[in-house]
Design an enzyme around this catalytic site. Structure first.
Site, short mmCIF file in Angstrom:
data_model
loop_
_atom_site.label_atom_id
_atom_site.label_comp_id
_atom_site.label_asym_id
_atom_site.label_seq_id
_atom_site.Cartn_x
_atom_site.Cartn_y
_atom_site.Cartn_z
N ASN A 132 0.81 -1.20 0.00
CA ASN A 132 0.00 0.00 0.00
C ASN A 132 0.84 1.25 0.00
O ASN A 132 1.97 1.28 0.44
CB ASN A 132 -0.98 0.01 1.17
CG ASN A 132 -0.32 0.30 2.47
OD1 ASN A 132 0.34 1.32 2.60
ND2 ASN A 132 -0.49 -0.57 3.44
N CYS A 133 0.24 2.26 -0.52
CA CYS A 133 0.80 3.59 -0.42
C CYS A 133 -0.26 4.47 0.19
O CYS A 133 -0.75 5.38 -0.46
CB CYS A 133 1.23 4.09 -1.78
SG CYS A 133 2.56 3.13 -2.49
#
Lengths: 347, 428
Positions: B241-242
């Site tokens: 994830n970012c």
């Protein structure tokens, strides 16, 4: 160097009179009157009180516009480095007047203000974020101690020194949550806090739970088929290219875009919101801001019309302070445009 | 389970022909790394750089940070279920290139990557200014759909760390950290009087750029699950994830999860650490009820006396955090939460998106909207302009002289909610 301080007191502490003089219009004296004298002595060489504004409590609260103008003029003329008001102890109207001074001087003229109040003074809630409000007793019996604390803090404020913790320095927390470095990492602090709880020892939560506003819902719309409905979203839907450069998180602004004559946002809009998977919103932005369904309802006669602009911002990480501003601004526009209701979509 | 993390202290990293470690200097072969990663047909080009602490170097936009390691005894090198074949993790001996991090950057697919400054003001705000960073810039081929683009970049970073980690195979370890923990019944019979504690690690699980992976399984697809702490320390959990850079849990931070390490440190002394529960943060209300109920039930089933819960991200997951807290406290389980806050530029806004009176013990790891000023860099690895579109940046926040103003939101690991960094918030 000696700093300049302007002092504000009410009719009683200004030695004009009691309740019978509460309607007096503001005056400014070059000398130090009442607590201004004690304050001036405590400041010694560091600062000088260059004038005392005296205003009736009733006058300030009932003729606010006039009082405000007087204070602005007086502050502009004397050009002080700091304005001191009170202390007001538990005197409600005096406290409200001190809060009024804080609003004008600190908020609008950007000159720091220090005052003092008892914790139940109604002026506290409106002034604590703007001024440094020293905690006092509920009556003037605590004047000596209040002035000592106020002068200590005033000296630091004038010299631009950082104030210590509110509980250590004797002022009410302003509600400002400041990010600082700790000598331990967060996980270690968490484990220590848990151990303290097991042992029944005292611990201090680093984040007291917030208290939320409650918004009363508006009255129901009687006849939807005649209503003008606006579309508002915090899902970050903007025209392709994001012409107004709305932030992808922690928004500092909102935008409005004309949708008159459009049946859908497809192709011309996309999302700049950083907090969710954008693929499906980019395929069809109406999934977030459902113009397509609104048009369908409009054609079916379920709703009267769709307002010609839709409003948008990014919700993720956006502060409640900014949200209140955006909501007030957008709400005002919608009201002026005769919009009956808004559909607000979040993501 | 019995895991040894054997730390090879690395003082410097250089490019060279023959990879290896000698006298604390790690040599990496740039072309070998490029060749290895170019084997993926979706990768168009790879660039490799080195950024060292103290250098006036800015790395942007950072996607993930990964610690290079190699397993020298036992099964499960790399990241089983993602880059290598599936095996049970949590046991064996691992050589760790201590002080080195692989940092991935590249053409943006979302808005949630971040910045690492290796010097000065910026260095204070990120834990990854202190590591010797091998920066891998990944450019995928054109025309990939966003999900494939994300997966390509993510897997390339993991492969790079695995590949670079091989250099430590023969190296002599300095400090050897041993993590040994038997089943719950055995441990409890050893420490019958110590309070039982679980760690609940919440994982953003919300679609593209917002997913964690456990042995390669997307965290959004699971019910909350019990995992041995050694498994996470051994690479079972990775970042896909970012979320905002400041509080996403990078893969490096999973491999070195500070909450796990600090609980382990007290195991057998002050507490009986019984395990980690990985909990997905879902977006639907039904999902939130399901996962929060299930998490509390797992804690009750384990019979714990206390729980540390860490969040990932902010906004709607604040609700999950507090729902879990309420359920645990209502069950008589003492709970400490770790979260960051969104108090606005001026710090005057309410810090969380939800509230509950049961949350009496909360660690704050900083205000994500705290604004910092970063000096111009001598060298930018990646794209300085990316800041304008990152979460925490805005149009015009990059000045002509190369300095920039941004929120902590944009700084990798600044407000880590597993408590990896040392920020907090004080009320003034």
């Amino acid at each position: 160097m000696s700093y300049k301080v302007l002092y504000y007191v009410n009719q009683f502490f200004g030695q004009v009179g009691g309740e019978d003089k509460a309607g007096m219009a503001p005056v400014i004296k070059d000398e130090k009157v009442g607590p201004a004298l004690g304050f001036d002595q405590l400041m010694g060489e560091d600062a000088e009180v260059v004038g005392t504004i005296i205003c009736g409590d009733n006058f300030f609260n009932e003729n606010n516009e006039e009082a405000v103008k007087f204070i602005i003029d007086a502050v502009s003329e004397k050009n002080p480095d700091l304005v001191v008001a009170g202390p007001a102890f538990n005197a409600g109207r005096y406290g409200m007047a001190c809060a009024g001074v804080a609003k004008i001087v600190a908020d609008e003229l950007k000159i720091p203000v220090i005052t003092g109040m008892y914790e139940e003074n109604p002026g506290l809630e409106t002034s604590r974020a703007k001024a440094i409000v020293v905690e006092t007793t509920d009556s003037a019996a605590g004047m000596k101690k209040a002035l000592a604390t106020m002068s200590d803090l005033a000296r630091k404020m004038l010299k631009g020194e950082k104030l210590g913790y509110p509980e250590d320095e004797g002022y009410f927390a302003q509600g400002k949550r400041l990010t600082v470095f700790s000598d331990k990492r967060g996980s270690e602090r968490a484990v220590e806090m848990l151990l303290a709880r097991f042992k029944g020892e005292e611990f201090k939560s680093e984040l007291p739970m917030p208290v939320f506003d409650r918004v009363a819902p508006a009255a129901a719309i009687k006849d939807l088929s005649k209503a003008k409905i606006a579309l508002v979203t915090s899902g970050g839907i903007v025209p392709n290219g994001n012409p107004d450069r709305i932030q992808s998180a922690s928004a500092q602004k909102w935008g409005k875009y004309n949708i008159a004559g459009k049946d859908s946002l497809e192709g011309e809009f996309y999302t700049i919101h950083g907090g969710y998977d954008p693929v499906y919103a980019n395929e069809l932005p109406d999934r977030v801001a459902p113009l397509d369904m609104m048009r369908k309802f409009q054609k079916e006669g379920l709703i009267g019309e769709v307002y010609e602009y839709f409003y948008t911002t990014t919700g993720t990480g956006t502060s409640v302070g900014n949200s209140i501003t955006f909501g007030s601004e957008i709400g005002k526009e919608l009201k002026e445009a005769g919009v009956d209701a808004a559909i607000l979509t979040s993501t | 389970m019995n895991l040894e993390l054997r730390k090879i202290e690395i003082k410097d990293v250089v490019f060279g022909e023959v990879p290896g470690v000698k006298d604390g200097v790690l040599t990496v072969c740039k072309q070998d790394i490029i060749d290895e990663l170019m084997e993926d047909v979706n990768v168009k080009s790879i660039k490799v750089d080195i950024a060292k602490p103290g250098e006036k170097t800015r790395i942007i936009p950072v996607k993930d940070v990964i610690q290079p390691r190699i397993k020298v005894e036992g099964k499960g090198n790399g990241f089983p279920g993602v880059t290598s074949e599936m095996v049970q993790l949590g046991s064996g001996k691992v050589n760790v290139l201590d002080g080195v991090a692989v940092v991935t950057i590249g053409d943006i697919v979302g808005f949630q990557e971040g910045v690492i400054d290796m010097w000065g003001e910026g260095a204070k705000w990120t834990p990854f200014s202190k590591t010797l960073n091998i920066v891998v810039d990944i450019e995928p081929v054109e025309g990939l759909d966003p999900h494939t683009h994300e997966a390509t970049v993510r897997v390339a970073g993991l492969k790079a760390a695995e590949f670079i980690g091989k250099a430590g195979k023969e190296a002599e370890a300095g400090v050897v950290d041993k993590y040994e923990m038997d089943d719950i019944f055995t441990e409890t019979s050893k420490y019958p009087d110590l309070p039982k504690v679980a760690y609940v690690e919440m994982l953003i699980s919300q679609g593209l750029l917002h997913d964690g992976y456990i042995y390669g399984v997307n965290s959004g697809k699971i019910l909350p699950t019990l995992i041995h702490p050694n498994e996470e320390l051994d690479g079972a959990v990775i970042s896909g994830n970012c979320v905002a850079a400041c509080d996403k849990i990078t893969t490096y931070q999973h491999q070195n999860n500070s909450a796990i390490l600090d609980l382990y440190n007290r195991h057998g002394k002050d507490i009986n650490f019984v395990g980690v529960i990985l909990t997905p943060e879902l977006t639907t209300l039904e999902g939130k009820f399901r996962t929060c109920d299930y998490t509390a039930k797992l804690c009750r089933t384990l019979g714990v006396d206390g729980v540390v819960v860490s969040e990932e991200g902010y906004g709607n997951p604040d609700s999950d955090l507090l729902m879990i807290c309420k359920r645990l406290e209502d069950s008589g389980i003492k709970t400490v939460l770790i979260t960051d806050e969104c108090s606005g530029w001026d710090g005057m806004s309410q810090p969380l998106a939800d509230t509950t009176p049961e949350a009496v013990a909360v660690i704050s790891t900083g205000n994500v909207s705290h604004v910092v000023e970063l000096e111009p860099a001598d060298r930018v690895i990646g794209s300085a302009e990316a800041i304008a579109t990152l979460a925490g940046g805005w149009e015009g926040c990059l000045k002509e002289d190369g300095s920039m103003v941004c929120e902590l939101n944009a700084v990798i690991g600044a407000t880590s909610e597993i408590g990896y960094h040392n920020l907090t918030v004080e009320l003034y």
